[in-house]
Design a protein around this motif. Structure first.
Motif, PDB file in Angstrom:
ATOM      1  N   ARG A   1       0.890  -1.293  -0.037  1.00  0.00           N
ATOM      2  CA  ARG A   1       0.086   0.042   0.129  1.00  0.00           C
ATOM      3  C   ARG A   1       0.917   1.291   0.047  1.00  0.00           C
ATOM      4  NH1 ARG A   1      -5.559   0.573   1.680  1.00  0.00           N
ATOM      5  NH2 ARG A   1      -5.934   2.786   2.334  1.00  0.00           N
ATOM      6  N   ASN A   2       1.841   1.089   0.784  1.00  0.00           N
ATOM      7  CA  ASN A   2       2.821   2.430   0.798  1.00  0.00           C
ATOM      8  C   ASN A   2       3.694   2.585  -0.337  1.00  0.00           C
ATOM      9  OD1 ASN A   2       1.989   2.950   3.452  1.00  0.00           O
ATOM     10  ND2 ASN A   2       3.839   1.988   4.595  1.00  0.00           N
ATOM     11  N   LYS A   3       3.936   1.432  -0.960  1.00  0.00           N
ATOM     12  CA  LYS A   3       4.719   1.599  -2.173  1.00  0.00           C
ATOM     13  C   LYS A   3       3.640   2.252  -3.345  1.00  0.00           C
ATOM     14  CE  LYS A   3       7.603  -2.590  -1.988  1.00  0.00           C
ATOM     15  NZ  LYS A   3       7.953  -3.816  -2.539  1.00  0.00           N
ATOM     16  N   LEU A   4       2.513   1.778  -3.429  1.00  0.00           N
ATOM     17  CA  LEU A   4       1.593   2.539  -4.122  1.00  0.00           C
ATOM     18  C   LEU A   4       1.445   3.882  -3.996  1.00  0.00           C
ATOM     19  CD1 LEU A   4      -0.395   2.091  -6.640  1.00  0.00           C
ATOM     20  CD2 LEU A   4      -2.076   1.431  -5.253  1.00  0.00           C
ATOM     21  N   ILE A   5       1.380   4.160  -2.863  1.00  0.00           N
ATOM     22  CA  ILE A   5       0.828   5.831  -2.440  1.00  0.00           C
ATOM     23  C   ILE A   5       2.389   6.668  -2.946  1.00  0.00           C
ATOM     24  CG2 ILE A   5       0.733   7.141  -0.565  1.00  0.00           C
ATOM     25  CD1 ILE A   5      -1.903   5.832  -0.532  1.00  0.00           C
ATOM     26  N   ASP A   6       3.354   6.067  -2.646  1.00  0.00           N
ATOM     27  CA  ASP A   6       4.682   6.624  -2.919  1.00  0.00           C
ATOM     28  C   ASP A   6       4.887   6.678  -4.479  1.00  0.00           C
ATOM     29  OD1 ASP A   6       5.473   7.011  -0.127  1.00  0.00           O
ATOM     30  OD2 ASP A   6       6.609   5.101  -0.504  1.00  0.00           O
ATOM     31  N   ALA A   7       4.326   5.795  -5.034  1.00  0.00           N
ATOM     32  CA  ALA A   7       4.488   5.890  -6.644  1.00  0.00           C
ATOM     33  C   ALA A   7       3.511   7.001  -7.184  1.00  0.00           C
ATOM     34  CB  ALA A   7       4.196   4.516  -7.306  1.00  0.00           C
TER      35      ALA A   7
END
Length: 135
Positions: free
Chosen positions: A25-31
């Motif tokens: 989830r954090n990777k997606l938000i960061d992306a």
């Protein structure tokens, strides 16, 4: 395994499906935040920055995000108005995002660990615009 999420599958649905997988989830938000920042750093505004306009591609442990529906995008070399509009639209339309997700987005968008005075000012502008739109 390689998975491509169709454009019709909204970012919120992907996030909700990944609720228990906070690292993904954090990777997606960061992306998403990095892509929005890059767009705005190049003086571009999407003008329809909805979660459904992010195309998500997952390759093993990496997440790649691309923007689609760029026909309304504009070059905006002066001022913040269009950038605020983009960010407020994303804020308002990201219904599956938690407060923590939104804070993470803003921190990543600004390249900060904690919001500074300038970032907090932008946040207030987004919230004020959102209040008017939701009003």
């Amino acid at each position: 395994p390689r998975a491509i999420y169709a454009v019709q599958e909204r970012t919120e649905k992907y996030l909700l499906a990944k609720e228990s997988l906070s690292a993904e989830r954090n990777k997606l938000i960061d992306a998403i935040a990095n892509l929005a920042r890059t767009l705005h750093q190049h003086s571009m505004a999407h003008n329809c920055l909805y979660p459904k306009h992010f195309f998500i591609q997952q390759l093993d442990d990496k997440i790649r995000v691309c923007l689609i529906d760029l026909e309304k995008s504009k070059w905006s070399p002066f001022g913040n108005r269009r950038r605020i509009k983009d960010l407020e639209t994303l804020y308002r339309r990201s219904k599956g995002w938690t407060h923590t997700d939104r804070l993470r987005f803003l921190n990543t968008y600004h390249g900060l660990e904690h919001l500074d005075k300038k970032a907090k000012h932008l946040c207030r502008q987004i919230l004020e615009r959102n209040k008017k739109k939701s009003g």
